[in-house]
Design a protein around this motif. Structure first.
Motif, PDB file in Angstrom:
ATOM      1  N   ALA A 137       0.841  -1.197   0.000  1.00 12.21           N
ATOM      2  CA  ALA A 137       0.000   0.000   0.000  1.00 12.21           C
ATOM      3  C   ALA A 137       0.879   1.251   0.000  1.00 12.21           C
ATOM      4  O   ALA A 137       1.880   1.310   0.719  1.00 12.21           O
ATOM      5  CB  ALA A 137      -0.916   0.012   1.217  1.00 12.21           C
ATOM      6  N   TYR A 138       0.502   2.230  -0.794  1.00  6.70           N
ATOM      7  CA  TYR A 138       1.183   3.526  -0.827  1.00  6.70           C
ATOM      8  C   TYR A 138       0.217   4.550  -0.248  1.00  6.70           C
ATOM      9  O   TYR A 138      -0.882   4.763  -0.774  1.00  6.70           O
ATOM     10  CB  TYR A 138       1.564   3.880  -2.262  1.00  6.70           C
ATOM     11  N   VAL A 139       0.619   5.155   0.873  1.00  6.94           N
ATOM     12  CA  VAL A 139      -0.262   6.063   1.617  1.00  6.94           C
ATOM     13  C   VAL A 139       0.352   7.452   1.615  1.00  6.94           C
ATOM     14  O   VAL A 139       1.491   7.644   2.040  1.00  6.94           O
ATOM     15  CB  VAL A 139      -0.448   5.559   3.067  1.00  6.94           C
ATOM     16  N   LEU A 140      -0.395   8.428   1.147  1.00  5.35           N
ATOM     17  CA  LEU A 140       0.060   9.816   1.073  1.00  5.35           C
ATOM     18  C   LEU A 140      -0.778  10.665   2.007  1.00  5.35           C
ATOM     19  O   LEU A 140      -1.980  10.836   1.796  1.00  5.35           O
ATOM     20  CB  LEU A 140      -0.042  10.337  -0.366  1.00  5.35           C
ATOM     21  N   ASP A 141      -0.158  11.171   3.064  1.00 10.33           N
ATOM     22  CA  ASP A 141      -0.849  11.995   4.055  1.00 10.33           C
ATOM     23  C   ASP A 141      -2.153  11.339   4.513  1.00 10.33           C
ATOM     24  O   ASP A 141      -3.203  11.976   4.598  1.00 10.33           O
ATOM     25  CB  ASP A 141      -1.124  13.396   3.495  1.00 10.33           C
ATOM     26  N   GLY A 142      -2.055  10.048   4.815  1.00 11.13           N
ATOM     27  CA  GLY A 142      -3.189   9.319   5.359  1.00 11.13           C
ATOM     28  C   GLY A 142      -4.148   8.743   4.343  1.00 11.13           C
ATOM     29  O   GLY A 142      -5.108   8.072   4.728  1.00 11.13           O
ATOM     30  N   MET A 145      -3.492   5.139  -1.900  1.00 15.04           N
ATOM     31  CA  MET A 145      -3.601   5.217  -3.352  1.00 15.04           C
ATOM     32  C   MET A 145      -4.146   3.886  -3.875  1.00 15.04           C
ATOM     33  O   MET A 145      -3.584   2.819  -3.607  1.00 15.04           O
ATOM     34  CB  MET A 145      -2.240   5.481  -3.981  1.00 15.04           C
ATOM     35  N   GLY A 146      -5.199   3.936  -4.660  1.00 16.22           N
ATOM     36  CA  GLY A 146      -5.808   2.725  -5.173  1.00 16.22           C
ATOM     37  C   GLY A 146      -5.061   2.094  -6.323  1.00 16.22           C
ATOM     38  O   GLY A 146      -5.326   0.942  -6.676  1.00 16.22           O
ATOM     39  N   PRO A 167       2.899  -7.575   6.560  1.00 13.26           N
ATOM     40  CA  PRO A 167       1.472  -7.228   6.458  1.00 13.26           C
ATOM     41  C   PRO A 167       1.069  -6.164   7.471  1.00 13.26           C
ATOM     42  O   PRO A 167       1.429  -6.243   8.640  1.00 13.26           O
ATOM     43  CB  PRO A 167       0.775  -8.568   6.749  1.00 13.26           C
ATOM     44  N   GLN A 168       0.283  -5.172   6.999  1.00 14.40           N
ATOM     45  CA  GLN A 168      -0.119  -4.056   7.859  1.00 14.40           C
ATOM     46  C   GLN A 168      -1.621  -3.783   7.750  1.00 14.40           C
ATOM     47  O   GLN A 168      -2.079  -2.665   7.943  1.00 14.40           O
ATOM     48  CB  GLN A 168       0.653  -2.785   7.464  1.00 14.40           C
ATOM     49  N   GLY A 169      -2.394  -4.813   7.444  1.00 21.94           N
ATOM     50  CA  GLY A 169      -3.809  -4.601   7.172  1.00 21.94           C
ATOM     51  C   GLY A 169      -4.653  -4.253   8.369  1.00 21.94           C
ATOM     52  O   GLY A 169      -5.781  -3.792   8.209  1.00 21.94           O
ATOM     53  N   THR A 170      -4.153  -4.449   9.583  1.00 24.03           N
ATOM     54  CA  THR A 170      -4.982  -4.161  10.752  1.00 24.03           C
ATOM     55  C   THR A 170      -5.323  -2.681  10.852  1.00 24.03           C
ATOM     56  O   THR A 170      -6.475  -2.302  11.077  1.00 24.03           O
ATOM     57  CB  THR A 170      -4.259  -4.608  12.041  1.00 24.03           C
ATOM     58  N   LEU A 171      -4.332  -1.809  10.652  1.00 21.88           N
ATOM     59  CA  LEU A 171      -4.547  -0.382  10.839  1.00 21.88           C
ATOM     60  C   LEU A 171      -4.572   0.413   9.532  1.00 21.88           C
ATOM     61  O   LEU A 171      -5.077   1.528   9.512  1.00 21.88           O
ATOM     62  CB  LEU A 171      -3.463   0.199  11.753  1.00 21.88           C
ATOM     63  N   PHE A 172      -4.012  -0.121   8.458  1.00 22.20           N
ATOM     64  CA  PHE A 172      -3.956   0.652   7.209  1.00 22.20           C
ATOM     65  C   PHE A 172      -5.045   0.197   6.247  1.00 22.20           C
ATOM     66  O   PHE A 172      -5.433  -0.977   6.209  1.00 22.20           O
ATOM     67  CB  PHE A 172      -2.577   0.550   6.565  1.00 22.20           C
ATOM     68  N   GLY A 173      -5.479   1.158   5.433  1.00 22.66           N
ATOM     69  CA  GLY A 173      -6.670   1.056   4.614  1.00 22.66           C
ATOM     70  C   GLY A 173      -6.982  -0.251   3.949  1.00 22.66           C
ATOM     71  O   GLY A 173      -7.955  -0.902   4.247  1.00 22.66           O
ATOM     72  N   LYS A 174      -6.151  -0.696   2.995  1.00 27.19           N
ATOM     73  CA  LYS A 174      -6.489  -1.905   2.266  1.00 27.19           C
ATOM     74  C   LYS A 174      -5.263  -2.400   1.519  1.00 27.19           C
ATOM     75  O   LYS A 174      -4.332  -1.659   1.239  1.00 27.19           O
ATOM     76  CB  LYS A 174      -7.641  -1.656   1.284  1.00 27.19           C
ATOM     77  N   HIS A 372      -5.588   3.803 -22.764  1.00 31.07           N
ATOM     78  CA  HIS A 372      -5.990   4.997 -22.001  1.00 31.07           C
ATOM     79  C   HIS A 372      -6.695   4.504 -20.749  1.00 31.07           C
ATOM     80  O   HIS A 372      -7.697   3.783 -20.822  1.00 31.07           O
ATOM     81  CB  HIS A 372      -6.908   5.903 -22.808  1.00 31.07           C
ATOM     82  N   PHE A 373      -6.180   4.893 -19.590  1.00 27.11           N
ATOM     83  CA  PHE A 373      -6.584   4.315 -18.312  1.00 27.11           C
ATOM     84  C   PHE A 373      -6.923   5.439 -17.350  1.00 27.11           C
ATOM     85  O   PHE A 373      -6.120   6.357 -17.151  1.00 27.11           O
ATOM     86  CB  PHE A 373      -5.408   3.471 -17.784  1.00 27.11           C
ATOM     87  N   THR A 374      -8.103   5.375 -16.737  1.00 24.51           N
ATOM     88  CA  THR A 374      -8.512   6.384 -15.759  1.00 24.51           C
ATOM     89  C   THR A 374      -9.054   5.688 -14.514  1.00 24.51           C
ATOM     90  O   THR A 374      -9.883   4.769 -14.609  1.00 24.51           O
ATOM     91  CB  THR A 374      -9.600   7.309 -16.330  1.00 24.51           C
ATOM     92  N   GLN A 375      -8.549   6.109 -13.366  1.00 27.08           N
ATOM     93  CA  GLN A 375      -9.040   5.598 -12.095  1.00 27.08           C
ATOM     94  C   GLN A 375      -9.428   6.755 -11.209  1.00 27.08           C
ATOM     95  O   GLN A 375      -8.706   7.755 -11.105  1.00 27.08           O
ATOM     96  CB  GLN A 375      -7.965   4.758 -11.395  1.00 27.08           C
ATOM     97  N   SER A 376     -10.598   6.661 -10.561  1.00 28.82           N
ATOM     98  CA  SER A 376     -11.036   7.661  -9.597  1.00 28.82           C
ATOM     99  C   SER A 376     -11.433   6.953  -8.316  1.00 28.82           C
ATOM    100  O   SER A 376     -11.998   5.860  -8.350  1.00 28.82           O
ATOM    101  CB  SER A 376     -12.220   8.468 -10.142  1.00 28.82           C
ATOM    102  N   GLN A 377     -11.146   7.579  -7.185  1.00 34.66           N
ATOM    103  CA  GLN A 377     -11.422   6.930  -5.911  1.00 34.66           C
ATOM    104  C   GLN A 377     -11.933   7.931  -4.893  1.00 34.66           C
ATOM    105  O   GLN A 377     -11.594   9.111  -4.916  1.00 34.66           O
ATOM    106  CB  GLN A 377     -10.157   6.254  -5.371  1.00 34.66           C
ATOM    107  N   PHE A 378     -12.756   7.415  -3.997  1.00 32.46           N
ATOM    108  CA  PHE A 378     -13.228   8.174  -2.839  1.00 32.46           C
ATOM    109  C   PHE A 378     -12.963   7.326  -1.611  1.00 32.46           C
ATOM    110  O   PHE A 378     -13.202   6.111  -1.602  1.00 32.46           O
ATOM    111  CB  PHE A 378     -14.719   8.482  -2.942  1.00 32.46           C
ATOM    112  N   SER A 379     -12.460   7.947  -0.549  1.00 37.06           N
ATOM    113  CA  SER A 379     -12.211   7.206   0.684  1.00 37.06           C
ATOM    114  C   SER A 379     -12.599   8.047   1.888  1.00 37.06           C
ATOM    115  O   SER A 379     -12.510   9.274   1.870  1.00 37.06           O
ATOM    116  CB  SER A 379     -10.747   6.777   0.792  1.00 37.06           C
TER     117      SER A 379
END
Length: 769
Positions: A137-142, A145-146, A167-174, A372-379
């Motif tokens: 997982a890559y986490v930027l300011d909490g 990134m999907g 493994p860090q799945g207990t506390l970090f997003g996914k 051509h690849f587009t990804q959008s995410q909401f968390s």
């Protein structure tokens, strides 16, 4: 719903030389004589990688467990890189992490969609990124990134980077089944500050510019803004028309507002934008099989010499990789009675357009290979951190993630008269992840505590693929959805031997969501099962104030069920996903030493021994040109005389995982006068031999090498600094990945060499106030 990576003797010699000199950007900073500046994350005590005085034991404060803690007290294997260490040797890209943190490698070839981190030999790199995510997982300011490719960029205004191994799945997003790269940028300052940097490097005209400004607007409102521009010529020469390929041209910015309307509430808004245009990413010919294929014959006739030193290609089609990402987030921290309630709401989007003449020849075999690849995410994340120092302290939270992917691809195999070798594909994917989580410490005594954590999650992914063959007027499609539930957990204990030494032991069960192989070479969407690692760790943390030494060591063993991996099929030129088992074990250590308290001399040595292997994997795909004698056999039950299609990789080494990685470095400052200081920085990074291809091909084993980087700077406080720097001073040539040459001989190999695989040097000027 939203619409949306010398040999052993020489390495030891160079490492000892680095230690005798003086710290470069390594995986742990050494304590200094001055307290850290006020650069903490909102709502936490001072969270900074700047060193604290030895007599305060305030080494490094991190947020790896979602609260501010001293690194020495955290029962995890964590490497920390301070922002100052990144800038001293001009490391400013995500891909540079592999040269600074033991146990970390990456693949970074053929465009950002195929980018992936590997930690302790575990990672995922695949073009099926519409519905398959990375293991790190890559986490930027909490904010998680999907897409792994969204992290492939530069590193501006960095406060620190925490690399959490295992493994860090207990506390970090996914999807943190192999680890987490946690990036924390600078917090707006209470006083007006600013700095700017400009540099020029050789070869290939490497130009970089950055600027940062921060300060108060009112007594309760602060701001920061940063911008950067980077441009570099290509380092691969195209013999067909003289083009310079694999260049760099990017720019971006970040703005922050921090508002404290009351003493208990902090609101932080962040907006960022990044754009990169490049003629990337082209490989070069490494070896030629017998008999040579058309691409090899043409390249050799042009005078191209296959081998590790080869930086020439010969193609006639377009090469481009254009990516951009942007996002906004709002973090609220409310503190009351020792409790801190944190909410992080974020929206991000990432887009890439890439096209690559993929036939390794100046004729149209596969000139058109476009996507051509587009990804959008909401968390949305909400968590509550309790006060510490009581019988029980804990962090509780809830997490929601929703991402949409939309991609359109075109591949034209101009000389292949078969259905769906001229193909257009439209792929969509939607992934949703919801979780409740918590981690607690039961403080049995001041010296002993029990650790427990749980995360219950629901993960759903759905995908659709529609293909067209314009030559044969054919269409096909597939649509599928899968849903899984998982319980991620962590258990352990920690004991303080003294106030400056502790031991811990933990067991962690991780999870990485399943997905679909969206390979456009086939009609179907094949489901790939969730990845489930189990990790065992034992660690020792020590601090020796009289000797000014910090020494940490961690031993680990990880077993991964349904390990998701991908390899290139040399026949269909596709990248199928396969599930297998993987296991990795080893030891990681970090040593920091300040020999003389009264001098500005710091030394570091960090390293890892990682034995990463396949588990039960009897049906692995064969590598290009593999013979029966080399283990490529027919599948069980095949008719007599069937060609070989699989090999047994059970207990074979994992690729992209050197057994040994060592980082040594130091820094030394000399006061020339009350206003002038001379600063020396040196680092050496060694990695032993490793396979750099999947499936395992013994001819892709790369010998070990040492990268030496150095800088000499003349500075006048924070007002200005003039530096001369060099990277890869020994001019070691290396590749990060290999694969069968498209349209070449079955036993031919091509390689991707990064820019860092050649010597470079430059000048830089930094100014500030």
């Amino acid at each position: 719903m939203l619409s949306f990576r010398f040999r052993v003797a020489g390495s030891v010699a160079v490492s000892m030389l680095a230690l005798s000199w003086a710290t470069a950007a390594q995986a742990q900073d050494v304590p200094q004589d001055k307290p850290a500046p006020d650069t903490q994350a909102p709502g936490t005590p001072a969270a900074t990688s700047q060193a604290q005085p030895f007599d305060t034991r305030g080494d490094i404060v991190i947020t790896a467990q979602r609260r501010a803690e001293n690194l020495q007290d955290v029962p995890l294997s964590v490497a920390v890189i301070g922002g100052d260490k990144l800038t001293s040797l001009k490391f400013n890209e995500t891909s540079d992490l592999q040269y600074m943190v033991p146990s970390v490698t990456l693949t970074n070839a053929a465009g950002p969609r195929n980018f992936g981190f590997f930690i302790r030999g575990i990672g995922t790199s695949t073009f099926s990124s519409e519905a398959i995510e990375g293991s790190v997982a890559y986490v930027l300011d909490g904010v998680v990134m999907g897409q792994a490719g969204a992290s492939l960029g530069d590193l501006p205004d960095i406060e620190r980077i925490e690399v959490l191994r295992g493994p860090q799945g207990t506390l970090f997003g996914k999807n943190a089944s192999a680890g987490v790269v946690n990036v924390v940028t600078k917090r707006p300052s209470k006083e007006l500050t600013g700095n700017a940097s400009v540099s020029w490097g050789w070869p290939d005209n490497d130009r970089r510019f950055s600027a940062y400004l921060s300060g108060p607007i009112t007594d309760t409102l602060r701001f920061s803004i940063s911008g950067r521009r980077n441009k570099r010529d290509g380092y691969v020469t195209n013999m067909f028309d003289g083009r310079k390929l694999n260049d760099r041209d990017d720019w971006g910015g970040r703005a922050k507002l921090e508002w404290e309307p009351t003493a208990n509430l902090t609101l932080t808004g962040i907006a960022d934008y990044y754009k990169r245009d490049s003629s990337c990413c082209v490989w070069t010919l490494y070896s030629v099989g017998t008999p040579p294929g058309a691409p090899e014959l043409i390249q050799i006739a042009k005078g191209i010499k296959p081998g590790r030193d080869n930086l020439d290609q010969d193609i006639n089609g377009n090469v481009f990789s254009n990516a951009k990402g942007k996002g906004v987030s709002l973090q609220a921290d409310y503190r009351l009675g020792g409790f801190t309630l944190t909410s992080i709401t974020a929206w991000r989007t990432w887009e890439t357009t890439d096209g690559l003449d993929s036939d390794s020849a100046p004729i149209n075999l596969l000139d058109v290979n476009y996507a051509h690849f587009t990804q959008s995410q909401f968390s949305q994340e909400i968590r509550l951190a309790s006060p510490t120092g009581k019988l029980i302290d804990y962090v509780l939270g809830a997490y929601y993630f929703d991402a949409d992917v939309n991609s359109r691809s075109t591949q034209i195999f101009a000389t292949v008269p078969l259905p769906f070798f001229n193909r257009r594909a439209h792929i969509t994917s939607d992934s949703r992840n919801m979780a409740l989580f918590g981690q607690a410490n039961l403080n049995i005594s001041k010296s002993f505590k029990l650790i427990g954590g749980l995360r219950y999650l629901k993960d759903r992914v759905e995908a659709a693929k529609d293909r067209q063959d314009p030559a044969y007027h054919l269409t096909d499609s597939d649509r599928k959805a899968e849903q899984s539930y998982a319980l991620v957990w962590r258990a352990g204990a920690q004991y303080d031997i003294t106030k400056d030494a502790n031991v811990f032991a933990t067991v962690t069960r991780g999870f990485k969501g399943g997905g679909f192989d969206t390979n456009i070479g086939v009609r179907t969407l094949r489901y790939v099962k969730p990845e489930r690692p189990t990790n065992y760790e034992v660690g020792l943390r020590t601090y020796w104030p009289d000797a000014r030494v910090t020494f940490n060591v961690t031993a680990f063993y990880t077993h991964v069920d349904n390990y998701q991996t991908a390899g290139r099929d040399p026949v269909t030129a596709t990248y199928p996903i396969v599930s297998s088992e993987a296991k990795t074990k080893g030891v990681e250590f970090d040593l920091g030493w300040r020999p003389i308290a009264a001098t500005d001399l710091n030394l570091v040595l960090s390293g890892s021994y990682v034995d990463a292997r396949w588990g039960d994997f009897p049906n692995a795909p064969c590598f290009g040109g593999q013979t029966v004698a080399e283990g490529c056999v027919p599948a069980p039950g095949s008719p007599a005389g069937s060609p070989g299609v699989q090999q047994n990789l059970t207990d074979a080494p994992l690729p992209y995982s050197p057994k040994w990685q060592l980082n040594a470095g130091g820094s030394y400052g000399v006061d020339l006068s009350s206003r002038l200081k001379l600063q020396f920085d040196l680092s050496a990074s060694y990695r032993s031999s490793q396979l750099i291809a999947f499936p395992n091909n013994p001819r892709t084993r790369q010998d070990g090498y040492v990268l030496v980087n150095g800088a000499i700077a003349l500075a006048s406080g924070k007002l200005w600094k003039l530096s001369v720097y060099g990277k890869n001073l020994l001019d070691e040539h290396f590749a990060v990945t290999m694969f069968s040459t498209p349209f070449g001989s079955a036993r031919s190999l091509s390689q991707f060499r990064p820019y860092e695989s050649q010597r470079s040097a430059g000048l830089s000027l930094d100014v500030g106030f």
